[in-house]
Write a protein that holds these residues in place. Structure first.
Motif, PDB file in Angstrom:
ATOM      1  N   MET A  49       0.807  -1.301  -0.061  1.00 39.63           N
ATOM      2  CA  MET A  49       0.161  -0.367   0.362  1.00 39.63           C
ATOM      3  C   MET A  49       0.891   1.602  -0.120  1.00 39.63           C
ATOM      4  O   MET A  49       2.072   1.186   0.838  1.00 39.63           O
ATOM      5  CB  MET A  49      -0.714   0.397   1.234  1.00 39.63           C
ATOM      6  CG  MET A  49      -1.493   1.576   1.131  1.00 39.63           C
ATOM      7  SD  MET A  49      -2.650   1.001   3.165  1.00 39.63           S
ATOM      8  CE  MET A  49      -3.392  -0.116   2.605  1.00 39.63           C
ATOM      9  N   ARG A  89       4.494   1.709   6.262  1.00 41.34           N
ATOM     10  CA  ARG A  89       4.715  -0.246   6.575  1.00 41.34           C
ATOM     11  C   ARG A  89       3.609  -0.836   7.672  1.00 41.34           C
ATOM     12  O   ARG A  89       3.580  -1.282   7.515  1.00 41.34           O
ATOM     13  CB  ARG A  89       6.420  -0.217   7.514  1.00 41.34           C
ATOM     14  CG  ARG A  89       6.863  -1.212   7.599  1.00 41.34           C
ATOM     15  CD  ARG A  89       7.599  -1.487   8.337  1.00 41.34           C
ATOM     16  NE  ARG A  89       7.167  -0.601   9.933  1.00 41.34           N
ATOM     17  CZ  ARG A  89       7.439  -0.581  10.950  1.00 41.34           C
ATOM     18  NH1 ARG A  89       6.405  -2.229  11.278  1.00 41.34           N
ATOM     19  NH2 ARG A  89       7.037  -0.247  11.686  1.00 41.34           N
ATOM     20  N   ASN A  92       0.901  -0.867   5.698  1.00 35.39           N
ATOM     21  CA  ASN A  92       0.769  -2.742   4.614  1.00 35.39           C
ATOM     22  C   ASN A  92       1.014  -3.560   5.204  1.00 35.39           C
ATOM     23  O   ASN A  92       0.751  -4.770   4.836  1.00 35.39           O
ATOM     24  CB  ASN A  92       2.646  -2.261   4.243  1.00 35.39           C
ATOM     25  CG  ASN A  92       2.179  -1.511   3.071  1.00 35.39           C
ATOM     26  OD1 ASN A  92       1.670  -1.291   2.299  1.00 35.39           O
ATOM     27  ND2 ASN A  92       3.840  -0.785   3.062  1.00 35.39           N
TER      28      ASN A  92
END
Length: 244
Positions: free
Chosen positions: A1, A108, A111
């Motif tokens: 993402m 991060r 994701n």
């Protein structure tokens, strides 16, 4: 993402905004932009002059035509949420700043699956000296150190996706109209409607304690230190729940 993170800075024209902008310019995650909102002629002029001097990239100065803040930015924030282009909304105050990997850590964490994400903060004194890491208040998954059921996340430590911002952007205005503590009011709504939130587990927000009278600031430092000591005694191994 991935996606565009908009760093939102409501401002009265403070010179301290330079440090804030520079920290955004240094982000290791490149898909970022900065939007600064002012609502007074003095603020418009001051920010315009600052931007001419430092010439930051991907930065918008949003000039509201009427003064509505009266010392509090909630109305500007709610308005800007529905007026700007972004994929993620990240607020930050003048004089506060991010570590260079802040945005990268936020993405991060997204994701790994989350409705929304918050980061941890470090607290600094007005003179630039370090006070402490916040292990006692803006921790989300554990009550504030001197309470049993008061959960809290600082109002500039969260990054939320656009759909969530559109749905709950009005809560900033509501907090002001109902005379509530904005950060707590907003966090409660966030957690209620989007309970699957995560912490980056990184201290990438730097909060500078410079708003209030000398007495208020002195009291805040004492309260922070008491909270730090309490939580260190409660978790002597440093196994804080929000880091697990």
């Amino acid at each position: 993402m991935s996606g565009l993170i908009n760093f939102w800075i409501p401002s009265k024209g403070e010179e301290s905004i330079v440090k804030t902008i520079e920290s955004i310019q240094k982000q290791t995650y490149s898909n970022c932009k900065t939007t600064i909102g002012t609502d007074s002629e003095e603020g418009h002029e001051s920010i315009s002059n600052i931007l001419k001097q430092i010439k930051p990239k991907n930065t918008i100065h949003y000039k509201f035509p009427e003064k509505v803040t009266k010392g509090r930015p909630e109305l500007l924030t709610s308005s800007a949420i529905y007026s700007l282009n972004y994929d993620y909304w990240q607020p930050i105050g003048c004089g506060d700043w991010f570590e260079e990997d802040h945005a990268e850590e936020v993405i991060r964490t997204y994701n790994n699956g989350a409705d929304w994400v918050f980061t941890l903060r470090q607290i600094w004194n007005k003179d630039g000296s370090f006070i402490c890491k916040d292990i006692f208040e803006s921790i989300g998954f554990h009550p504030v150190w001197n309470s049993r059921d008061y959960y809290f996340v600082d109002g500039q430590s969260f990054c939320i996706p656009k759909a969530m911002a559109y749905r709950l952007g009005h809560t900033f205005c509501m907090s002001r109209e109902l005379n509530q503590r904005t950060d707590k009011f907003v966090f409660d709504y966030f957690a209620k409607f989007y309970p699957k939130f995560k912490c980056t587990k990184k201290y990438t927000l730097n909060f500078k304690l410079d708003r209030g009278s000398k007495e208020e600031l002195d009291f805040a430092i004492q309260w922070y230190k008491a909270g730090e000591e309490h939580m260190k005694k409660k978790f002597p191994k440093g196994d804080y729940p929000w880091l697990n």
